[in-house]
Scaffold this active site. Structure first.
Site, PDB file in Angstrom:
ATOM      1  CE  LYS A 275      -3.734  -2.076   2.759  1.00 38.89           C
ATOM      2  NZ  LYS A 275      -4.838  -1.973   1.805  1.00 38.89           N
ATOM      3  NE  ARG A 349     -10.545 -10.140  -2.641  1.00 37.11           N
ATOM      4  CZ  ARG A 349     -10.868  -9.199  -3.535  1.00 37.11           C
ATOM      5  NH1 ARG A 349     -11.104  -9.550  -4.794  1.00 37.11           N
ATOM      6  NH2 ARG A 349     -10.961  -7.942  -3.172  1.00 37.11           N
TER       7      ARG A 349
END
Length: 501
Positions: A275, A349
């Site tokens: 990030k 996920r």
């Protein structure tokens, strides 16, 4: 935590630091809300006039202190705004929660306060009590300078004599909800150098021992033996190994069973798909879903709900290192399905998929997963509303109804079948990324792939409301909010009543 009680005493007779009353905007000026009658009398009926002279509007979020007149034993009066006065005289639960929250925040540093807000029904008592307890929350574990006022020590909700048994039961439910939401907030606010998969699992074990809940922890060796490729793949770049935690509450009269699955990324750097600066400073909050699941199972136990509830916490730290999963790697998930990892920052996920498959092996009546999963959901719904997706529209709609009754902002979202093709992989069964547009829906479709046939499933993407970066409002503090706890408890209550499935 702030102590709570319910009293039938008059607001004028209580020796407290402050008496809190509500004031609303009426057609002809300010209107004191029900509960403020004795306080208004102490002002010789001029309470609204005095507040109007001071420029008070009655808007939500407004709070004004007045010296107490001779007829009151309180130190001062705190008038909080309730917004527009309702035509039927009944104030909504969320309005009362927010007003009580504003009052509690304003009263920081006080010892005792009486909440003379509308509380004629058990629902109103619960709303005022819950809002007050949540508004009084403060996270001070790392404060050493002594600056800042302590939360108000004691709140008393004033209610009518009739229906005291029901009022006290409502206050007790509010206390459980507030304590478990504040447990969630504490976990979310704890920095990642202190909260990692191992310490999170230890916190669950401690609560399990306290409340008689069954807790099982799979460490890295057990995860490897069980072939939990998603959880291991996300956690392998960190010096702190991952965990899968199961916490179970059972009731002898239960006729339904629910499995709650929570994403527990105790810090999300993005992994190799790192990030950028400006997007990683609050990533300690990426375990909010697991914290909400943990707290909701404890709450179900404390409330004695006649339903079986199992929580699955998929805990990992997503870090870049020489051992981290790389873009292009293929993971073999729990249950055997393979996933090509195109972006290591789509890690939530992956851990959820393993946990969903494992939860499905116990054949619950429904699985609900909770996760701070996608920035795309924040773009779609903003910072205060979470998205609801499900493999059955009726189930999604029942969850939406539950969120409204619980007092949480949410919105039903679709799972468009045409977006599935974007996750096709040339080397694996599925990729962990798909089309950029509709990214929150793509993530939901990915999770759906891991739900066993015949199992009802829903996905709550709480990326927006789980962590509040702005100034406090209502009963919502800066930092962790406790998002989804009320909804999960409401779902457990609905299942216990035979109204969910």
């Amino acid at each position: 935590m702030t102590a709570l009680s319910v009293s039938t005493s008059s607001a004028a007779s209580l020796r407290v630091d402050a008496v809190v009353v509500g004031v609303a905007k009426g057609d002809k000026g300010l209107v004191p809300a029900p509960g403020a009658e004795t306080v208004a009398e102490a002002f010789d009926g001029r309470l609204a006039e005095i507040l109007d002279t001071l420029g008070v509007s009655g808007a939500e979020g407004e709070a004004v202190k007045l010296p107490a007149p001779a007829g009151l034993k309180a130190g001062f009066v705190l008038a909080v705004g309730l917004g527009d006065a309702p035509a039927d005289g009944g104030y909504g639960a969320e309005t009362l929660r927010r007003a009580a929250g504003v009052a509690a925040r304003t009263l920081a540093g006080s010892r005792k306060a009486a909440l003379a807000l509308p509380a004629a029904t058990p629902a109103e008592v619960e709303a005022v009590a819950l809002g007050g307890l949540l508004g009084a929350y403060a996270f001070t574990a790392y404060r050493t300078n002594g600056n800042g006022k302590a939360p108000v020590a004691e709140l008393t909700v004033l209610a009518p004599r009739k229906g005291q048994k029901e009022a006290k039961a409502a206050a007790e439910r509010a206390t459980v909800l507030a304590e478990e939401m504040n447990r969630t907030r504490d976990l979310v606010n704890t920095p990642s150098n202190d909260l990692n998969p191992k310490s999170f699992a230890a916190a669950v074990q401690a609560a399990g021992k306290e409340y008689g809940l069954k807790v099982e922890v799979l460490d890295e060796k057990a995860l490897a033996k069980g072939s939990y490729g998603g959880i291991l793949g996300v956690g392998q770049g960190s010096a702190t190994p991952p965990r899968l935690v199961k916490i179970a509450y059972t009731h002898p009269k239960a006729r339904a069973s629910l499995a709650f699955v929570g994403k527990g990324i105790t810090y999300d750097s993005g992994g190799i798909s790192l990030k950028p600066a400006g997007h990683n400073e609050t990533m300690k909050c990426d375990m909010s879903g697991a914290a909400a699941v943990f707290a909701s199972v404890v709450a179900a136990s404390r409330l004695g709900l006649e339903v079986n509830v199992t929580g699955w916490l998929a805990l990992a730290e997503n870090m870049p290192s020489g051992s981290a999963t790389r873009p292009g790697d293929v993971l073999r998930m729990y249950g055997g399905k393979t996933v090509e990892v195109l972006n290591t920052d789509a890690e939530g996920r992956l851990v959820l998929a393993d946990a969903i498959v494992r939860a499905g092996e116990e054949n619950p009546d429904a699985i609900v997963d909770v996760a701070t999963l996608t920035g795309a959901m924040m773009l779609a719904l903003g910072n205060r509303t979470f998205g609801i997706m499900a493999n059955e529209d009726d189930f999604r709609d029942r969850i939406f109804d539950a969120t409204r009754r619980a007092g949480e902002q949410a919105w039903p979202m679709p799972l468009p079948a045409e977006l599935r093709k974007g996750m096709d992989s040339s080397v694996a069964d599925i990729a962990n990324m798909g089309e950029r547009m509709g990214g929150g829906l793509v993530a939901g479709l990915f999770l759906k792939e891991f739900v066993a046939d015949g199992i009802t499933w829903a996905h709550l993407d709480i990326a927006g409301p789980a962590f509040h970066e702005g100034q406090p409002y209502g009963y919502t503090p800066k930092g962790g909010t406790g998002s989804a706890v009320r909804t999960l408890v409401q779902l457990a209550e609905d299942a216990a009543a035979g109204e969910l499935l």
